[in-house]
Enzyme design. Structure first.
Site, PDB file in Angstrom:
ATOM      1  N   GLU A  50       0.802  -1.227   0.000  1.00 32.79           N
ATOM      2  CA  GLU A  50       0.000   0.000   0.000  1.00 32.79           C
ATOM      3  C   GLU A  50       0.838   1.282   0.000  1.00 32.79           C
ATOM      4  O   GLU A  50       0.325   2.348  -0.303  1.00 32.79           O
ATOM      5  CB  GLU A  50      -0.985  -0.006   1.173  1.00 32.79           C
ATOM      6  CG  GLU A  50      -0.366   0.353   2.495  1.00 32.79           C
ATOM      7  CD  GLU A  50      -1.127   1.463   3.201  1.00 32.79           C
ATOM      8  OE1 GLU A  50      -2.169   1.901   2.711  1.00 32.79           O
ATOM      9  OE2 GLU A  50      -0.641   1.900   4.243  1.00 32.79           O
ATOM     10  N   ASN A  82      -4.951   1.748   3.958  1.00 29.99           N
ATOM     11  CA  ASN A  82      -5.693   3.006   3.844  1.00 29.99           C
ATOM     12  C   ASN A  82      -5.253   3.847   2.644  1.00 29.99           C
ATOM     13  O   ASN A  82      -5.989   4.710   2.188  1.00 29.99           O
ATOM     14  CB  ASN A  82      -5.572   3.816   5.135  1.00 29.99           C
ATOM     15  CG  ASN A  82      -4.141   4.042   5.559  1.00 29.99           C
ATOM     16  OD1 ASN A  82      -3.339   3.101   5.596  1.00 29.99           O
ATOM     17  ND2 ASN A  82      -3.794   5.266   5.885  1.00 29.99           N
ATOM     18  N   HIS A  83      -4.030   3.613   2.116  1.00 30.45           N
ATOM     19  CA  HIS A  83      -3.558   4.383   0.954  1.00 30.45           C
ATOM     20  C   HIS A  83      -3.821   3.671  -0.372  1.00 30.45           C
ATOM     21  O   HIS A  83      -3.231   4.027  -1.393  1.00 30.45           O
ATOM     22  CB  HIS A  83      -2.060   4.660   1.078  1.00 30.45           C
ATOM     23  CG  HIS A  83      -1.724   5.619   2.168  1.00 30.45           C
ATOM     24  ND1 HIS A  83      -2.292   6.867   2.273  1.00 30.45           N
ATOM     25  CD2 HIS A  83      -0.879   5.511   3.236  1.00 30.45           C
ATOM     26  CE1 HIS A  83      -1.810   7.483   3.337  1.00 30.45           C
ATOM     27  NE2 HIS A  83      -0.968   6.676   3.948  1.00 30.45           N
ATOM     28  N   HIS A  92       0.573  -1.454   8.900  1.00 28.37           N
ATOM     29  CA  HIS A  92       0.288  -0.018   8.892  1.00 28.37           C
ATOM     30  C   HIS A  92       1.209   0.834   9.760  1.00 28.37           C
ATOM     31  O   HIS A  92       1.566   1.925   9.357  1.00 28.37           O
ATOM     32  CB  HIS A  92      -1.173   0.282   9.278  1.00 28.37           C
ATOM     33  CG  HIS A  92      -1.499   1.745   9.349  1.00 28.37           C
ATOM     34  ND1 HIS A  92      -1.487   2.574   8.241  1.00 28.37           N
ATOM     35  CD2 HIS A  92      -1.830   2.565  10.389  1.00 28.37           C
ATOM     36  CE1 HIS A  92      -1.816   3.809   8.599  1.00 28.37           C
ATOM     37  NE2 HIS A  92      -2.011   3.833   9.889  1.00 28.37           N
TER      38      HIS A  92
HETATM   39 FE   FE2 Z   1      -1.299   2.336   6.099  1.00 28.34          FE
END
Ligand code: FE2
Length: 256
Positions: free
Chosen positions: A39, A67-68, A174
């Site tokens: 990511e 999330n990216h 993450h």
């Molecule tokens: Fe992340």
């Protein structure tokens, strides 16, 4: 059966580490399935078509995200054909790509899931706990793997404690900092965070001066990937063929 997972690839230093070390790691560990979190692979945020193929050619069988995922808009153009990409089930936009994929390894059907946590995370539409329960109700697999992309160890441990009995491997991603809590949780290989592949002298793989300026003086900065010697972080789990449960877990950390 062995599953090898490599943590968040941050920009070109991370990609170079993967290219340099993954072949030897695979020779040593002999994984049946290799999964890489991509990511942050393209300049620290998102993934491009070229880099997607580059990670696969390094030896990844599947690529999970976070999330990216959609930070590089070109992903929307090729995500439907990227059949080795697994995007978080509960991240907006939820209709693009797949968050659950299946691999046939030996005589086992392995379900692979990517989910985002909800604590301190934007654009997460649904509870990962609800989503995971729904996935178990809708799909059948012999073994389940989850990349739980989340900020807090508390949410990650809670997720693992809830789903350990149904999974053989739950890895946190993450935070980019590897945790030393790898364990066999009731037959499920678990670690709160695998850590990153990225520049060592950095802040989470990002240029440290930029992050310091932003934090101390609230100066708006762009996202610059740090340069210099890099580290590689990963984890692998052995799954007992007879019991179908994880019997061994080991962290991998290669520093410059
Ligand atoms: Fe992340």
């Amino acid at each position: 059966m062995r599953i090898l997972f490599i943590g968040d690839i941050v920009g070109s230093p991370g990609r170079q580490m993967l290219q340099q070390h993954l072949p030897a790691l695979k020779t040593k560990i002999c994984p049946d399935l290799t999964i890489v979190n991509g990511e942050n692979a393209a300049h620290g945020k998102g993934i491009t078509k070229k880099i997607y193929h580059q990670l696969l050619s390094c030896g990844a069988d599947y690529i999970t995200m976070g999330n990216h995922t959609f930070s590089k808009s070109e992903l929307k153009m090729f995500i439907q054909e990227a059949d080795r990409l697994i995007r978080p089930v509960n991240l907006i936009p939820m209709e693009l790509g797949e968050g659950v994929r299946f691999a046939q390894v030996q005589d086992k059907r392995i379900g692979m899931v990517n989910l985002c946590g909800q604590v301190f995370m934007d654009n997460v539409a649904r509870s990962p706990f609800e989503c995971m329960s729904e996935i178990f109700n809708r799909h059948a697999a012999d073994l389940w793997f989850v990349d739980f992309h989340a900020e807090t160890t508390g949410e990650k441990e809670t997720f693992a404690q809830v789903f350990a009995d149904r999974c053989v491997m739950i890895v946190g991603t993450h935070t980019h900092v590897q945790t030393a809590d790898e364990q066999l949780m009731r037959g499920c290989g678990y670690i709160s965070d695998v850590g990153m592949c990225g520049a060592f002298d950095s802040i989470l793989g990002r240029d440290k001066r930029e992050v310091i300026e932003r934090t101390l003086y609230q100066i708006k900065t762009r996202y610059t990937v740090a340069e210099g010697p890099a580290m590689l972080c990963g984890v692998w789990t052995e799954i007992d063929d007879l019991t179908g449960r994880a019997s061994f877990i080991e962290r991998i950390q290669i520093r410059p």
